[in-house]
Design a protein around this motif. Structure first.
Motif, mmCIF file in Angstrom:
data_model
loop_
_atom_site.group_PDB
_atom_site.id
_atom_site.type_symbol
_atom_site.label_atom_id
_atom_site.label_comp_id
_atom_site.label_asym_id
_atom_site.label_seq_id
_atom_site.Cartn_x
_atom_site.Cartn_y
_atom_site.Cartn_z
ATOM 1 N N LEU A 1 -6.494 -15.367 20.146
ATOM 2 C CA LEU A 1 -6.615 -15.109 21.581
ATOM 3 C C LEU A 1 -8.054 -15.060 22.058
ATOM 4 O O LEU A 1 -8.338 -15.439 23.208
ATOM 5 C CB LEU A 1 -5.935 -13.781 21.933
ATOM 6 N N HIS B 1 1.872 -11.085 27.408
ATOM 7 C CA HIS B 1 1.469 -12.270 28.175
ATOM 8 C C HIS B 1 2.021 -12.185 29.601
ATOM 9 O O HIS B 1 1.314 -12.447 30.584
ATOM 10 C CB HIS B 1 1.979 -13.522 27.461
ATOM 11 N N HIS B 2 3.301 -11.800 29.728
ATOM 12 C CA HIS B 2 3.889 -11.662 31.066
ATOM 13 C C HIS B 2 3.219 -10.535 31.848
ATOM 14 O O HIS B 2 3.017 -10.659 33.073
ATOM 15 C CB HIS B 2 5.385 -11.390 30.948
ATOM 16 N N THR C 1 4.729 -11.799 23.706
ATOM 17 C CA THR C 1 5.190 -12.513 24.894
ATOM 18 C C THR C 1 5.256 -11.563 26.084
ATOM 19 O O THR C 1 4.860 -11.923 27.208
ATOM 20 C CB THR C 1 6.568 -13.134 24.636
ATOM 21 N N LEU D 1 -0.610 -18.003 23.592
ATOM 22 C CA LEU D 1 0.503 -17.141 23.179
ATOM 23 C C LEU D 1 1.231 -17.743 21.993
ATOM 24 O O LEU D 1 1.548 -17.039 21.021
ATOM 25 C CB LEU D 1 1.467 -16.958 24.342
ATOM 26 N N PHE E 1 -5.443 -16.581 28.133
ATOM 27 C CA PHE E 1 -4.185 -16.144 27.520
ATOM 28 C C PHE E 1 -3.037 -16.885 28.214
ATOM 29 O O PHE E 1 -2.263 -16.324 28.985
ATOM 30 C CB PHE E 1 -4.030 -14.634 27.671
ATOM 31 N N ASP E 2 -2.953 -18.190 27.915
ATOM 32 C CA ASP E 2 -1.919 -19.029 28.510
ATOM 33 C C ASP E 2 -0.808 -19.260 27.492
ATOM 34 O O ASP E 2 -0.770 -18.638 26.427
ATOM 35 C CB ASP E 2 -2.513 -20.345 28.995
#
Length: 502
Positions: A436, A482-483, A479, A446, A441-442
């Motif tokens: 990362l 990330h969201h 994940t 991820l 952080f796309d």
């Protein structure tokens, strides 16, 4: 100066004991020696709450009330404190305490076995909070199990007891209104006098020895002189060694009497939490700086366990499924270790060398944990702590994740991703972190970080989760992070656009 006399108060009466086995539990003493059978044994491991009692102690000129599990508290830890059981609530003329009367009026008792424990948890709540909301009530009762009522009548009783007449003055008034209460002031004065001297409690018995120094220097010298002794803090883990494993503990050295080890302080940009500070007090100090740990606080353990156990004890235990360590590692915590008159500090993650192996020399102990207060701009620091377990409350984690990234408009400059339940120790995911750092952080980053977790961990299967489940959960938590970052950036962009318009 030392004393071999164990001295505490029970219903305001002096209890002075000699030749007490150091591992006698408070529950066994109450039932077998005092005939106070209202305190029940259900699990003997601090899970069911049938043995709940309330302890009061003097701290900084105030009475502090705590509900604790009698089944795993060793009797000598009561030295200098005041004890209340369900029998303590009975008024001289037979009247009921509001906690008891509310349980009756709300039909909160059926078979009755668990009822005394619930009453004492309600009493502890009554003594400490003036107007608890639903969450506070649920938290206060989180350590009590009932198989009959479905809990709703008991929760109703928690609200009802505040609408009933106050006790008639035989018990000290609650903590939130005891400033002018004669009974509370008298109890506080007695406890202050009982703890005024610097005498070390040193009980020597055929079944073992219990040493409780009053000062940090004396404690450090004692531990260095007796490196094979067992260091005792809250006994929420060590208590089970006795009640479940029937282990002999030849020498216990208790941290809870050392004044310096009950302190919380802010020094040079660090929040320092000493070794005898309870989990409940530690979280109270941490949450203003890291509100993201609120869920961890609520789900860490029941209120009686948090009232007895210590944060440094959890750290020193070093269980691979302990909840505090991944979160603290993620925010860059350090531990200060003490050996004699020398101290050294190291990053928390460096303390753990392998399963139940720590970087602690013989005679060395954890003096405090240091938590950084400087976290940078909140719009550039995303920190989350997530617990995954089979039950919401009162359960051990299958996976715990402490995840911290520092970014500038989504480009990651620092990542600390720590997991529990994934390895033999609480551990950082160094390969996932490297995947990362320096990148946006796309979705691609991820994907690389999720794949890198397989290089960081080879989890085991056990009764709590399979290895495959643990890996899937850990990847899915990345994940989720990330969201969360996407939502975080959306809010920042919205705020910046609003400022630009005005």
């Amino acid at each position: 100066m030392t004393t071999a006399e164990l001295h505490f108060l029970l219903d305001g009466c002096d209890i002075r004991l000699h030749q007490v086995s150091p591992t006698t539990t408070l529950l066994n003493w109450l039932r077998e020696d005092e005939g106070r059978t209202g305190t029940k044994e259900g699990c003997a491991e601090g899970d069911c709450g049938a043995c709940t009692v309330v302890v009061a102690e003097a701290r900084d000129g105030e009475l502090v009330w705590r509900s604790v599990n009698a089944c795993i508290q060793f009797l000598p830890t009561l030295h200098g404190k005041a004890l209340f059981t369900v029998e303590s609530l009975r008024a001289a003329k037979g009247g009921l305490h509001p906690a008891q009367a509310a349980m009756v009026s709300c039909h909160g008792s059926q078979c009755g076995f668990c009822t005394p424990g619930f009453v004492m948890s309600l009493f502890g709540l009554y003594q400490t909070e003036a107007a608890p909301d639903g969450d506070a009530v649920a938290d206060a009762l989180s350590g009590n199990l009932c198989r009959c009522t479905g809990y709703r009548p008991i929760v109703d009783a928690a609200q009802e007891m505040y609408r009933l007449p106050a006790p008639d003055g035989e018990l000290p008034a609650p903590q939130w209104q005891n400033a002018t209460d004669p009974a509370a002031q008298a109890l506080l004065d007695r406890l202050v006098r009982m703890n005024a001297d610097d005498a070390t409690l040193d009980i020597v018995h055929a079944e073992g020895r219990f040493t409780a120094p009053r000062g940090l220097d004396e404690l450090a010298s004692c531990v260095a002189t007796h490196p094979d002794a067992t260091i005792l803090a809250g006994s929420t883990d060590i208590g089970l060694w006795v009640t479940k494993q029937y282990r002999a503990l030849p020498h216990l050295i208790y941290l809870g009497r050392a004044r310096e080890l009950k302190r919380i302080s802010e020094t040079d940009g660090w929040l320092e939490i000493a070794a005898a500070v309870t989990l409940e007090d530690a979280f109270e100090a941490i949450l203003p700086h890291y509100p993201e740990l609120t869920e961890l606080w609520r789900r860490f353990a029941s209120r009686p366990i948090r009232n007895a156990g210590t944060l440094c004890g959890n750290i020193a235990n070093g269980s691979p499924i302990g909840d505090s360590m991944p979160a603290l590692i993620a925010i860059g915590a350090e531990v200060v270790l003490r050996h004699g008159d020398r101290t050294r500090a190291l990053p928390l993650e460096a303390l753990y060398l392998g399963y139940q192996k720590k970087d602690l020399a013989p005679g060395e102990f954890v003096q405090c944990v240091r938590i950084p207060l400087a976290r940078g701009p909140l719009d550039e620091h995303l920190f989350r702590a997530w617990k995954i377990s089979k039950r919401q409350d009162q359960d051990i984690s299958a996976v715990f994740a402490g995840l911290s990234i520092i970014h500038h408009h989504g480009i990651v400059s620092s990542a600390r991703l720590a997991f529990g339940g994934m390895a033999a120790t609480p551990k950082r995911a160094s390969h996932a972190e490297a995947a990362l750092i320096g990148r946006t952080f796309d979705a691609a980053a991820l994907s690389d970080a999720r794949a890198a977790l397989a290089l960081d961990f080879q989890p085991l299967s056990d009764m709590r989760a399979s290895a495959e489940y643990r890996m899937n959960v850990a990847q899915n938590l990345l994940t989720r992070l990330h969201h969360e970052l996407a939502g975080h950036l959306t809010r920042i962009d919205s705020v910046e656009a609003d400022h630009a318009q005005h």
